[in-house]
Scaffold this motif. Sequence first.
Motif, short mmCIF file in Angstrom:
data_model
loop_
_atom_site.label_atom_id
_atom_site.label_comp_id
_atom_site.label_asym_id
_atom_site.label_seq_id
_atom_site.Cartn_x
_atom_site.Cartn_y
_atom_site.Cartn_z
N THR A 145 0.81 -1.23 0.00
CA THR A 145 0.00 0.00 0.00
C THR A 145 0.84 1.28 0.00
O THR A 145 0.29 2.37 -0.13
N LYS A 146 2.15 1.17 0.11
CA LYS A 146 2.99 2.35 0.35
C LYS A 146 2.95 3.37 -0.79
O LYS A 146 3.19 4.56 -0.57
N ASP A 147 2.64 2.92 -1.99
CA ASP A 147 2.61 3.84 -3.13
C ASP A 147 1.20 4.25 -3.54
O ASP A 147 1.01 4.89 -4.57
N MET A 148 0.21 3.89 -2.73
CA MET A 148 -1.17 4.20 -3.09
C MET A 148 -1.49 5.68 -2.91
O MET A 148 -0.94 6.35 -2.03
N ALA A 149 -2.38 6.18 -3.76
CA ALA A 149 -2.92 7.53 -3.59
C ALA A 149 -3.90 7.51 -2.43
O ALA A 149 -4.85 6.71 -2.42
N ILE A 150 -3.68 8.38 -1.45
CA ILE A 150 -4.45 8.37 -0.21
C ILE A 150 -5.51 9.46 -0.23
O ILE A 150 -5.24 10.62 -0.55
N SER A 151 -6.74 9.08 0.14
CA SER A 151 -7.81 10.03 0.43
C SER A 151 -8.31 9.74 1.84
O SER A 151 -8.09 8.66 2.38
N LEU A 152 -9.00 10.70 2.43
CA LEU A 152 -9.46 10.59 3.81
C LEU A 152 -10.97 10.74 3.90
O LEU A 152 -11.57 11.49 3.14
#
Length: 302
Positions: free
Chosen positions: A151-158
């Motif tokens: 998951t380290k390179d995933m685009a993160i949303s909150l």
Amino acid sequence: MTDTAAPTGAQIAEMVARGLAFPERTPILKRPDSVGLDYEDIFFPALDGTVLEGWLIPADSERVVICNHFGPANRQGYPGHLEGWNSSNGVEVDFLPKYKALHEAGYNVLAYDLRNHGLSSAGAGGICATGLIEWRDVIGSLRYIRSRPDTKDMAISLQSMCIGADSTFVAMAHRPAEFDGVRSMIAIQPLTGRSFAERALEAMGAPEAIGHFETAIQLLTSFTVDDYDMTRYATAVTIPTLVVQVRDDLMTREADVQAIYDAIPAVDKEMFWIGDTSIRHHGYTYFAEHPEKMIDWYNTHP
């Protein structure tokens, strides 16, 4: 037969303060596989080492939404339909349909319990500080996603909710660099402490007891009522943000949420008011029942 004296305003204020500072944990009644989702039970440390528990729901994509919750709920929801948890007007809150909608739209989901909620460990002596301590949990969730090889390179949303939204605002103020690269946020019903206290005391027939509440909450948590003013922390929110709120919510005031929204300096922001209800918990169930706007927001900020 003896008459039972009605509680005084001071006693009501103490009860409200204690309920806010030390919320009762609520049970996790369902898991993602009940709606056909594969998942992994996970645990990770908050910034201060408090162990948090959650679920990672995988999808075939490089996008992830990190979800927290309101108090005293947990990652699955709130059993407001059961006797003993009647603070929601009988509304059961179940986040699993929301997670399924996100999964079907191509998003991995990390859903976690804040400290002192669900199955996460106790922290800071069990005190709930409505974001002023729990911000450390938000940082832990970001670091966890960025630490896993898958998951380290995933685009993160909150997706941050109530005390979880407050926690995210405070985290952004304390550790802005941790949010570098985060694509967007949905902040559902951020809470201002004074507004909540005044509305709660009004509903219980003790509006004059706000002074007693102020004293009680500081003695219980070491924070003053005005420390919970989220407008000061909203000034740290620079990522694209959708703020969601039940307009006629009986537990807060429209003007307070509008002030939080107005304080957000992000150029890309939107205020979404939910109508036709005065029950706050309908704001918590909204995206489980109507996921379209949620999905559109995240898709617009890939």
